[in-house]
Design a protein around this motif. Structure first.
Motif, mmCIF file in Angstrom:
data_model
loop_
_atom_site.group_PDB
_atom_site.id
_atom_site.type_symbol
_atom_site.label_atom_id
_atom_site.label_comp_id
_atom_site.label_asym_id
_atom_site.label_seq_id
_atom_site.Cartn_x
_atom_site.Cartn_y
_atom_site.Cartn_z
ATOM 1 N N VAL A 21 0.822 -1.206 0.000
ATOM 2 C CA VAL A 21 0.000 0.000 0.000
ATOM 3 C C VAL A 21 0.858 1.259 0.000
ATOM 4 O O VAL A 21 0.934 1.978 -0.983
ATOM 5 C CB VAL A 21 -0.990 0.022 1.184
ATOM 6 N N ASP A 22 1.500 1.551 1.117
ATOM 7 C CA ASP A 22 2.217 2.814 1.262
ATOM 8 C C ASP A 22 3.428 2.853 0.336
ATOM 9 O O ASP A 22 4.325 2.016 0.414
ATOM 10 C CB ASP A 22 2.617 3.037 2.716
ATOM 11 N N GLY A 23 3.414 3.800 -0.582
ATOM 12 C CA GLY A 23 4.466 3.910 -1.586
ATOM 13 C C GLY A 23 4.130 3.181 -2.870
ATOM 14 O O GLY A 23 4.867 3.281 -3.852
ATOM 15 N N ILE A 63 -1.353 -6.711 0.871
ATOM 16 C CA ILE A 63 -0.679 -6.986 2.143
ATOM 17 C C ILE A 63 0.087 -5.724 2.509
ATOM 18 O O ILE A 63 0.934 -5.265 1.736
ATOM 19 C CB ILE A 63 0.308 -8.170 2.051
ATOM 20 N N THR A 64 -0.210 -5.171 3.671
ATOM 21 C CA THR A 64 0.426 -3.923 4.078
ATOM 22 C C THR A 64 0.916 -3.992 5.516
ATOM 23 O O THR A 64 0.312 -4.676 6.346
ATOM 24 C CB THR A 64 -0.554 -2.731 3.900
ATOM 25 N N GLY A 65 1.977 -3.289 5.780
ATOM 26 C CA GLY A 65 2.563 -3.280 7.111
ATOM 27 C C GLY A 65 1.789 -2.442 8.111
ATOM 28 O O GLY A 65 1.865 -2.680 9.312
ATOM 29 N N LEU A 66 1.057 -1.455 7.636
ATOM 30 C CA LEU A 66 0.326 -0.559 8.523
ATOM 31 C C LEU A 66 -1.167 -0.852 8.490
ATOM 32 O O LEU A 66 -1.688 -1.344 7.488
ATOM 33 C CB LEU A 66 0.557 0.906 8.112
ATOM 34 N N LYS A 67 -1.824 -0.518 9.592
ATOM 35 C CA LYS A 67 -3.286 -0.601 9.636
ATOM 36 C C LYS A 67 -3.829 0.813 9.482
ATOM 37 O O LYS A 67 -3.346 1.740 10.124
ATOM 38 C CB LYS A 67 -3.765 -1.196 10.960
ATOM 39 N N SER A 68 -4.827 0.947 8.614
ATOM 40 C CA SER A 68 -5.396 2.260 8.353
ATOM 41 C C SER A 68 -6.851 2.114 7.952
ATOM 42 O O SER A 68 -7.181 1.324 7.066
ATOM 43 C CB SER A 68 -4.612 2.941 7.215
ATOM 44 N N LYS A 69 -7.706 2.912 8.584
ATOM 45 C CA LYS A 69 -9.126 2.904 8.221
ATOM 46 C C LYS A 69 -9.319 3.382 6.784
ATOM 47 O O LYS A 69 -10.167 2.869 6.063
ATOM 48 C CB LYS A 69 -9.920 3.790 9.181
ATOM 49 N N ALA A 70 -8.525 4.368 6.371
ATOM 50 C CA ALA A 70 -8.643 4.897 5.010
ATOM 51 C C ALA A 70 -8.304 3.818 3.982
ATOM 52 O O ALA A 70 -8.995 3.666 2.973
ATOM 53 C CB ALA A 70 -7.728 6.104 4.825
ATOM 54 N N VAL A 71 -7.255 3.054 4.232
ATOM 55 C CA VAL A 71 -6.863 1.994 3.310
ATOM 56 C C VAL A 71 -7.928 0.906 3.283
ATOM 57 O O VAL A 71 -8.327 0.434 2.215
ATOM 58 C CB VAL A 71 -5.490 1.408 3.681
ATOM 59 N N GLU A 72 -8.394 0.521 4.457
ATOM 60 C CA GLU A 72 -9.423 -0.520 4.510
ATOM 61 C C GLU A 72 -10.663 -0.098 3.722
ATOM 62 O O GLU A 72 -11.223 -0.887 2.962
ATOM 63 C CB GLU A 72 -9.800 -0.852 5.952
ATOM 64 N N ALA A 85 -3.771 -6.332 6.733
ATOM 65 C CA ALA A 85 -3.139 -5.119 7.243
ATOM 66 C C ALA A 85 -2.378 -5.406 8.531
ATOM 67 O O ALA A 85 -2.754 -6.279 9.313
ATOM 68 C CB ALA A 85 -4.198 -4.054 7.490
ATOM 69 N N GLY A 86 -1.307 -4.651 8.738
ATOM 70 C CA GLY A 86 -0.532 -4.753 9.970
ATOM 71 C C GLY A 86 0.468 -5.892 9.960
ATOM 72 O O GLY A 86 0.803 -6.427 11.018
ATOM 73 N N HIS A 87 0.956 -6.259 8.783
ATOM 74 C CA HIS A 87 1.876 -7.388 8.673
ATOM 75 C C HIS A 87 3.158 -6.988 7.945
ATOM 76 O O HIS A 87 3.117 -6.589 6.784
ATOM 77 C CB HIS A 87 1.226 -8.546 7.908
ATOM 78 N N THR A 88 4.271 -7.117 8.633
ATOM 79 C CA THR A 88 5.550 -6.883 7.964
ATOM 80 C C THR A 88 6.193 -8.201 7.531
ATOM 81 O O THR A 88 7.053 -8.200 6.662
ATOM 82 C CB THR A 88 6.519 -6.100 8.875
ATOM 83 N N ALA A 89 5.776 -9.309 8.115
ATOM 84 C CA ALA A 89 6.203 -10.636 7.652
ATOM 85 C C ALA A 89 5.169 -11.080 6.619
ATOM 86 O O ALA A 89 4.117 -11.619 6.959
ATOM 87 C CB ALA A 89 6.288 -11.615 8.818
ATOM 88 N N LYS A 90 5.466 -10.857 5.356
ATOM 89 C CA LYS A 90 4.460 -11.013 4.313
ATOM 90 C C LYS A 90 4.436 -12.384 3.641
ATOM 91 O O LYS A 90 3.419 -12.756 3.055
ATOM 92 C CB LYS A 90 4.650 -9.918 3.261
ATOM 93 N N ILE A 91 5.499 -13.143 3.713
ATOM 94 C CA ILE A 91 5.546 -14.423 2.995
ATOM 95 C C ILE A 91 4.464 -15.397 3.485
ATOM 96 O O ILE A 91 3.804 -16.029 2.656
ATOM 97 C CB ILE A 91 6.953 -15.044 3.042
ATOM 98 N N PRO A 92 4.235 -15.551 4.789
ATOM 99 C CA PRO A 92 3.161 -16.468 5.205
ATOM 100 C C PRO A 92 1.791 -16.067 4.639
ATOM 101 O O PRO A 92 1.006 -16.931 4.239
ATOM 102 C CB PRO A 92 3.176 -16.382 6.734
#
Length: 178
Positions: A21-23, A63-72, A85-92
């Protein structure tokens, strides 16, 4: 086979597109109002690109590292069901998406911009990066956008995949008669 030919060949196999998401979907900026709430800027052309990808039969996931109401809210508006949302370990999560849709990692494209995207880029069949991604991420990518994240890079990535799959022209013909 050149990198471009390899990217086209990989794009022909894509059944799932996973986006950061971000970037990528946004310009990466975090806009805080006086109350401390965050808003984000999305590109409407990226949104239509996502709808075109879905109409062409591609699964689009986020898959995004941050949680955001706007993104959701934006993801739900676009009909994206695979939102993590809220995941920096993305492979799983990437593997979970593959399992849910019965695809192999080789049938997945991933568009990223920063170090948190390195694992997925290393794992998928078509690693993609926005042009303003970190240098290490651009180096991992088989395809790099010509426009920055949040400014139509997602649409450009989708055009590339749909064109490789000979679906872009068909979609355009449908839109010309609307």
């Amino acid at each position: 086979m050149s990198a471009s030919e390899a990217a086209i060949a990989a794009a022909r196999q894509v059944r799932v597109l996973v986006l950061d998401v971000d970037g990528v979907l946004t310009d990466g900026g975090l806009y805080y109002d006086a109350a401390g709430d965050v808003s984000k800027r999305f590109n409407v052309q990226d949104g239509l690109g996502i709808k075109l990808a879905q109409a062409a039969g591609l699964v689009v996931a986020v898959i995004t590292g941050l949680k955001s109401k706007a993104v959701e809210k934006r993801v739900r508006e676009l009909g994206i069901k695979d939102y993590h949302a809220g995941h920096t370990a993305k492979i799983p999560l990437l593997q979970q998406i593959c399992d849910a849709h019965g695809v192999q990692m080789s049938q997945v494209a991933y568009l990223g911009d920063d170090w948190v995207d390195a694992g997925p880029l290393r794992s998928v069949g078509l690693p993609m990066a926005v042009c303003n991604a970190q240098p290490e991420i651009r180096d991992m990518a088989a395809w790099v956008s010509t426009v920055p994240g949040g400014h139509g890079a997602v649409r450009e990535c989708i055009r590339f995949i749909l064109e490789a799959q000979d679906k872009l022209g068909i979609l355009w013909e449908e839109w010309k008669i609307r």
